[in-house]
Design a protein around this motif. Structure first.
Motif, PDB file in Angstrom:
ATOM      1  N   ARG A 119     -45.508  34.542  79.218  1.00  0.00           N
ATOM      2  CA  ARG A 119     -45.458  33.762  80.468  1.00  0.00           C
ATOM      3  C   ARG A 119     -44.193  32.892  80.483  1.00  0.00           C
TER       4      ARG A 119
ATOM      5  N   LEU B 283     -41.123  33.172  83.263  1.00  0.00           N
ATOM      6  CA  LEU B 283     -40.654  32.007  84.020  1.00  0.00           C
ATOM      7  C   LEU B 283     -39.185  31.729  83.707  1.00  0.00           C
TER       8      LEU B 283
ATOM      9  N   LEU C 170     -39.964  23.387  80.070  1.00  0.00           N
ATOM     10  CA  LEU C 170     -39.637  24.688  79.494  1.00  0.00           C
ATOM     11  C   LEU C 170     -38.250  24.607  78.884  1.00  0.00           C
TER      12      LEU C 170
ATOM     13  N   PRO D 260     -47.235  24.436  80.640  1.00  0.00           N
ATOM     14  CA  PRO D 260     -47.668  24.974  81.934  1.00  0.00           C
ATOM     15  C   PRO D 260     -48.028  23.843  82.896  1.00  0.00           C
TER      16      PRO D 260
ATOM     17  N   TRP E  50     -45.239  22.861  88.208  1.00  0.00           N
ATOM     18  CA  TRP E  50     -43.833  23.248  88.368  1.00  0.00           C
ATOM     19  C   TRP E  50     -43.660  24.767  88.474  1.00  0.00           C
ATOM     20  N   GLU E  51     -44.591  25.513  87.892  1.00  0.00           N
ATOM     21  CA  GLU E  51     -44.478  26.967  87.895  1.00  0.00           C
ATOM     22  C   GLU E  51     -44.475  27.539  89.320  1.00  0.00           C
ATOM     23  N   GLU E  52     -45.149  26.866  90.240  1.00  0.00           N
ATOM     24  CA  GLU E  52     -45.200  27.330  91.625  1.00  0.00           C
ATOM     25  C   GLU E  52     -43.869  27.151  92.347  1.00  0.00           C
TER      26      GLU E  52
END
Length: 103
Positions: free
Chosen positions: A11, A15, A79, A96, A99-101
């Protein structure tokens, strides 16, 4: 390595690939010294998301010279990846979250 850890690393890599493409389209800030190696720093900013990309900038850079990508969200590192052309790749930090969106 457990499957949860492996999934988490995959993952982070996925990203990281998207963040890398965004950073490459960012603003070149200039050349900086990082761990005794000269790197080109490129920054991407959008709202609370910021991405910094350090890459060797010389055409004759050694294959062991590293690149680094750092993603921050609302001022907190979420990250960080480091790699080189000699097939070394490390996930230094992955948190996680929302922010991933944005990536």
């Amino acid at each position: 390595m457990t499957s949860d850890r492996r999934d988490r690393i995959e993952r982070a890599k996925a990203l990281g690939r998207v963040a890398y493409r965004l950073a490459r389209g960012g603003e070149i800030v200039g050349n900086v010294d990082v761990d005794s190696q000269e790197k080109r720093l490129t920054e991407y900013r959008r709202g609370p998301l910021s991405i910094d990309l350090w890459e060797p900038w010389r055409p004759g850079a050694f294959e062991t010279e590293f690149s680094r990508l750092r993603v921050s969200y609302a001022g907190e590192k979420v990250l960080e990846l480091r790699w080189d052309r000699a097939d070394s790749f490390n996930v230094l930090l992955f948190r996680p979250g929302a922010w991933e969106e944005l990536i």
